[in-house]
Design a protein around this motif. Structure first.
Motif, mmCIF file in Angstrom:
data_model
loop_
_atom_site.group_PDB
_atom_site.id
_atom_site.type_symbol
_atom_site.label_atom_id
_atom_site.label_comp_id
_atom_site.label_asym_id
_atom_site.label_seq_id
_atom_site.Cartn_x
_atom_site.Cartn_y
_atom_site.Cartn_z
ATOM 1 N N ILE A 1 22.657 13.925 72.865
ATOM 2 C CA ILE A 1 21.759 14.639 71.979
ATOM 3 C C ILE A 1 20.892 15.551 72.822
ATOM 4 C CG2 ILE A 1 19.984 14.412 70.228
ATOM 5 C CD1 ILE A 1 22.745 13.266 69.491
ATOM 6 N N GLY A 2 21.012 16.844 72.611
ATOM 7 C CA GLY A 2 20.283 17.806 73.424
ATOM 8 C C GLY A 2 18.858 18.034 72.967
ATOM 9 N N CYS A 3 18.224 19.035 73.547
ATOM 10 C CA CYS A 3 16.796 19.217 73.321
ATOM 11 C C CYS A 3 16.403 20.685 73.469
ATOM 12 C CB CYS A 3 16.000 18.385 74.327
ATOM 13 S SG CYS A 3 16.773 16.818 74.754
ATOM 14 N N PHE A 4 15.110 20.990 73.148
ATOM 15 C CA PHE A 4 14.610 22.361 73.139
ATOM 16 C C PHE A 4 13.386 22.495 74.035
ATOM 17 C CE2 PHE A 4 16.780 21.527 69.206
ATOM 18 C CZ PHE A 4 17.551 22.657 69.018
ATOM 19 N N VAL A 5 13.136 23.725 74.491
ATOM 20 C CA VAL A 5 11.926 23.978 75.282
ATOM 21 C C VAL A 5 10.698 23.790 74.402
ATOM 22 C CG1 VAL A 5 13.069 25.480 76.928
ATOM 23 C CG2 VAL A 5 12.118 26.464 74.836
ATOM 24 N N GLY A 6 9.562 23.583 75.052
ATOM 25 C CA GLY A 6 8.351 23.183 74.344
ATOM 26 C C GLY A 6 7.794 24.186 73.360
ATOM 27 N N ASN A 7 8.054 25.495 73.551
ATOM 28 C CA ASN A 7 7.477 26.479 72.631
ATOM 29 C C ASN A 7 8.377 26.765 71.426
ATOM 30 O OD1 ASN A 7 9.507 27.943 73.803
ATOM 31 N ND2 ASN A 7 8.217 29.591 74.613
ATOM 32 N N THR A 8 9.446 26.009 71.255
ATOM 33 C CA THR A 8 10.303 26.154 70.076
ATOM 34 C C THR A 8 9.496 25.809 68.830
ATOM 35 O OG1 THR A 8 12.226 25.488 71.393
ATOM 36 C CG2 THR A 8 12.448 25.412 68.996
ATOM 37 N N LEU A 9 9.508 26.679 67.830
ATOM 38 C CA LEU A 9 8.697 26.495 66.628
ATOM 39 C C LEU A 9 9.439 25.684 65.567
ATOM 40 C CD1 LEU A 9 7.074 30.034 66.281
ATOM 41 C CD2 LEU A 9 6.018 27.932 67.143
ATOM 42 N N ILE A 10 8.735 24.693 65.011
ATOM 43 C CA ILE A 10 9.273 23.813 63.973
ATOM 44 C C ILE A 10 8.470 24.020 62.688
ATOM 45 C CG2 ILE A 10 9.864 21.455 63.339
ATOM 46 C CD1 ILE A 10 11.236 22.454 65.901
ATOM 47 N N VAL B 1 6.190 21.102 56.262
ATOM 48 C CA VAL B 1 6.020 21.353 54.838
ATOM 49 C C VAL B 1 4.602 21.782 54.468
ATOM 50 C CG1 VAL B 1 7.883 19.799 54.190
ATOM 51 C CG2 VAL B 1 5.539 18.930 54.332
ATOM 52 N N ASP B 2 3.691 21.850 55.453
ATOM 53 C CA ASP B 2 2.353 22.375 55.160
ATOM 54 C C ASP B 2 2.345 23.904 55.166
ATOM 55 O OD1 ASP B 2 2.570 22.975 57.821
ATOM 56 O OD2 ASP B 2 0.772 21.894 58.466
ATOM 57 N N GLY B 3 3.524 24.510 55.350
ATOM 58 C CA GLY B 3 3.626 25.958 55.319
ATOM 59 C C GLY B 3 3.434 26.626 56.662
ATOM 60 N N LYS B 4 3.182 25.851 57.720
ATOM 61 C CA LYS B 4 2.960 26.405 59.048
ATOM 62 C C LYS B 4 4.062 25.950 60.000
ATOM 63 C CE LYS B 4 -2.063 26.199 58.386
ATOM 64 N NZ LYS B 4 -3.343 25.641 58.914
ATOM 65 N N SER B 5 4.185 26.642 61.123
ATOM 66 C CA SER B 5 5.138 26.268 62.167
ATOM 67 C C SER B 5 4.392 25.898 63.439
ATOM 68 C CB SER B 5 6.115 27.416 62.439
ATOM 69 O OG SER B 5 6.914 27.679 61.307
ATOM 70 N N TYR B 6 4.876 24.878 64.144
ATOM 71 C CA TYR B 6 4.180 24.346 65.303
ATOM 72 C C TYR B 6 5.117 24.275 66.509
ATOM 73 C CZ TYR B 6 0.819 22.778 61.791
ATOM 74 O OH TYR B 6 -0.077 22.731 60.757
ATOM 75 N N ALA C 1 4.880 16.860 69.941
ATOM 76 C CA ALA C 1 5.136 15.685 70.774
ATOM 77 C C ALA C 1 3.849 15.092 71.324
ATOM 78 C CB ALA C 1 6.077 16.055 71.915
ATOM 79 N N SER C 2 2.855 15.941 71.559
ATOM 80 C CA SER C 2 1.597 15.468 72.143
ATOM 81 C C SER C 2 0.747 14.687 71.153
ATOM 82 C CB SER C 2 0.791 16.660 72.675
ATOM 83 O OG SER C 2 0.328 17.467 71.599
ATOM 84 N N LYS C 3 1.024 14.839 69.852
ATOM 85 C CA LYS C 3 0.187 14.203 68.833
ATOM 86 C C LYS C 3 0.530 12.738 68.617
ATOM 87 C CE LYS C 3 -0.662 18.508 66.271
ATOM 88 N NZ LYS C 3 -2.097 18.558 66.602
ATOM 89 N N ASN C 4 1.774 12.352 68.942
ATOM 90 C CA ASN C 4 2.190 10.958 68.796
ATOM 91 C C ASN C 4 1.962 10.439 67.377
ATOM 92 O OD1 ASN C 4 3.321 8.569 69.741
ATOM 93 N ND2 ASN C 4 1.320 7.689 70.232
ATOM 94 N N GLU C 5 2.386 11.233 66.385
ATOM 95 C CA GLU C 5 2.230 10.835 64.994
ATOM 96 C C GLU C 5 3.386 11.377 64.162
ATOM 97 O OE1 GLU C 5 -0.537 14.511 63.341
ATOM 98 O OE2 GLU C 5 -1.528 12.713 64.115
ATOM 99 N N GLU C 6 3.554 10.810 62.948
ATOM 100 C CA GLU C 6 4.587 11.296 62.039
ATOM 101 C C GLU C 6 4.168 12.597 61.373
ATOM 102 O OE1 GLU C 6 5.635 8.363 59.136
ATOM 103 O OE2 GLU C 6 7.369 7.677 60.284
ATOM 104 N N PHE C 7 5.148 13.441 61.051
ATOM 105 C CA PHE C 7 4.904 14.650 60.288
ATOM 106 C C PHE C 7 6.138 14.871 59.414
ATOM 107 C CE2 PHE C 7 6.094 15.357 64.697
ATOM 108 C CZ PHE C 7 7.306 16.006 64.583
ATOM 109 N N ILE C 8 6.072 15.876 58.534
ATOM 110 C CA ILE C 8 7.151 16.096 57.577
ATOM 111 C C ILE C 8 7.826 17.433 57.847
ATOM 112 C CG2 ILE C 8 7.830 16.085 55.154
ATOM 113 C CD1 ILE C 8 6.506 13.498 56.079
#
Length: 602
Positions: free
Chosen positions: A76-85, A88-93, A99-106
């Protein structure tokens, strides 16, 4: 249960969760593996550990710069850190920030039928200083990832970034923002635009625990422009919508370009759907058994189990049998185009591989209907890559043995012959491995689709139902991971990944309990757990030790075959699953306890 460190004089320690002494031949096999110079840190033995080929079944082996082809693998591969995700809150992060937040998101995920849904996810650092490629899309977006990351193709299958070709069609993710700032998502399965708040509402259970303030912007009324044939939750592109990108019929690959620098990389875990959307506009894989939780109660099964079993046996070939008629989903599988690149020894097996796609196989493979302690009905199956996967493995194992002989390698067991990274043999093995693993995954998808339709026929009058939970997990594979701060290959030979919040399946023997679990992320086990109960005796010994009457008694209450053809799968030939679960209480937590009421064996 904490592990025990075995008293062995080996280069690497052996940690065991088995809670019993190993037999002499099992101990020797553990010593053989632990003596290999490329083994990293230690070898971990799961509670279901038993004799295997080369390495114990139920062992977890981390290695540096080498891999043993006797184990099936997937990466399973991976992406560089600035890849935008996009969330569902309408924003991209940026992925690194998540990864730094250590919490669930949608996030947005895509079902096998091409429907975009909302799904829980977590992010983490997966590799350090990784090699990279750049995937350039026809919408102008560029995605920087590891060469092995799998992209979702338009037909729902996956292919690694390094094997994507110009004009390859990818599963698209299109979003639009209207003049008031509300989000619309284009559904690939229909081509129609759907309000994001409707997608969230459809997955209400998924987002219940999500921070409501982050979804509030999506739960307000949305001004809509309805299509003539649409329902109220679908809208077309309005003239005043501000697109986040040029909307075309599909995203296609323009080029895949190697990059001459390395970076730390990150990835998401999406337990239910195993994929997620990138802001760049495509879906990618996140990091085997499969199970789905149905909305039906156990009472719905009364008087129907035998008819269900006969329908399953008629729809899904078992043992050495194959499909007589090929359905469109099988013949249209996009990975057939890569068959010509597989090992030359299997080139005459394409027709057979095609006919076996969607078949169960034999041995310990199964299809089961289960009921949990809350009286909820579950569907579960276990299968692999059939004859084609076995043939590929045998050819590469033979190559590894030949190389070891030529090098006069002093191996404690010839089945521990291995490939070294950076060699042509390693690359050829890894390529074929990915194809076989994807074949195995799609094989399960085809069977589960047929299985689900049979259940819908008997329990819902043919009406499709939406699973309450979907769990998929590999249990005989290798992947690249970060452990103890270093990049390593982790081979789980008859074991399941159990990183924190990973969903997994631990089945018992035919007629015993099975478990849906969540991983605890135990670092000493390389974040792993057992893949089942584990055998107490060989198949040959089981056939000598038990009679048909024993089988009938031990499978009482289970609708299944009761003949000598499956005597080697009798529950008495396996370890007690309750003890196995107790021995790994520090590796997983139990989400659901299931009891088989129907079992189809190969």
């Amino acid at each position: 249960m904490p592990y025990n460190k075995l008293e062995l004089s080996t280069e690497s320690p052996v940690l065991s969760w088995a809670n019993h002494e190993l037999k002499d031949n099992e101990t020797q096999m553990a010593k053989n593996v632990a003596s290999l110079p490329f083994v990293f840190k230690h070898v971990a033995l799961m509670p279901d550990v038993h004799l295997g080929k080369g390495a114990l079944v139920g062992s977890v082996i981390a290695t540096k710069e080498a891999i043993i082809p006797a184990a099936v693998g997937v990466d399973i591969g991976c992406f560089v850190g600035n890849t935008l995700i996009p969330l569902v809150d309408g924003k991209s992060y940026p992925l690194k920030e998540l990864a730094s937040k250590n919490e669930e998101f949608i996030v947005y995920a895509c079902t096998p039928t091409g429907k975009i849904v909302a799904a829980k996810a977590t992010a983490k650092l997966t590799r350090k200083n990784a090699s990279l490629v750049k995937v350039i899309l026809d919408n102008g977006e560029e995605i920087i990832c590891t060469p092995d990351h799998q992209f979702m193709l338009r037909d729902g299958t996956y292919k690694e970034a390094q094997y994507l070709q110009t004009e390859t069609s990818l599963m698209p993710f299109y979003s639009q923002v209207d003049k008031d700032g509300y989000t619309l998502i284009s559904q690939p399965y229909s081509g129609r635009w759907q309000k994001a708040d409707k997608i969230i509402a459809d997955e209400q259970e998924t987002v219940t625990s999500y921070n409501k303030s982050r979804t509030a912007v999506l739960t307000k009324p949305v001004q809509t422009y309805f299509m003539k044939s649409s329902k109220e939750d679908f809208v077309p592109v309005a003239p005043d919508f501000q697109s986040e990108g040029n909307v075309v019929d599909n995203h296609k690959v323009v080029a895949v370009v190697p990059i001459d620098y390395k970076e730390d990389v990150y990835c998401l875990t999406v337990p239910e759907y195993h994929n997620f959307a990138l802001k760049a506009g495509v879906f990618v894989h996140n990091c085997g058994m499969g199970a789905i939780k149905t909305p039906f109660k156990g009472e719905k099964l009364e008087g129907k189990l035998k008819k269900i079993r006969l329908d399953i046996e008629a729809a899904i070939p078992t043992g050495f049998n194959e499909n007589k008629d090929l359905e469109k989903a099988v013949t249209n599988w996009q990975n057939w185009s890569d068959f010509k690149d597989l090992h030359s020894g299997v080139q005459d097996l394409e027709s057979k591989a095609m006919k076996q796609l969607g078949s169960l196989g034999g041995g310990n493979h199964f299809i089961e209907v289960c009921v949990d302690t809350e009286n909820q009905v579950w569907l579960m199956l276990h299968s692999g890559s059939r004859n084609i996967g076995n043939k590929l493995a045998q050819y590469h194992i033979s190559t590894a043995k030949d190389l070891a002989k030529m090098a006069d390698a002093n191996l404690p067991d010839k089945d521990l012959a291995h490939f070294v990274t950076g060699t042509p043999e390693f690359e050829a093995y890894w390529r074929d491995l990915q194809w076989a693993q994807e074949y195995a995954r799609f094989n399960r998808d085809v069977m589960m689709s047929r299985f689900k339709k049979i259940i819908e026929k008997h329990l819902a009058g043919g009406k499709a139902f939406k699973p309450l939970l979907v769990v998929n997990c590999h249990h005989n594979y290798s992947e690249k991971e970060v452990h103890f701060g270093e990049d390593v290959y982790v081979t789980r030979k008859g074991a399941v990944r159990a990183q924190k919040e990973d969903y997994g399946i631990i089945p018992g023997s035919m007629g015993a309990k099975s478990y849906i679990v969540k991983g605890k992320g135990n670092v000493e086990s390389f974040c792993s757990c057992s893949h089942g109960a584990g055998r107490l005796m060989s198949r040959t010994k089981a056939k000598k030790a038990y009679t048909l009457d024993d089988l009938i008694e031990q499978t009482k209450g289970v609708e299944c075959r009761k003949d000598e053809g499956i005597l080697d799968e009798i529950p008495g030939a396996y370890k007690p699953i309750e003890q196995v679960m107790e021995n790994q209480s520090d590796l997983v937590e139990v989400v659901a306890t299931l009891k088989q009421v129907l079992c189809v064996k190969g």
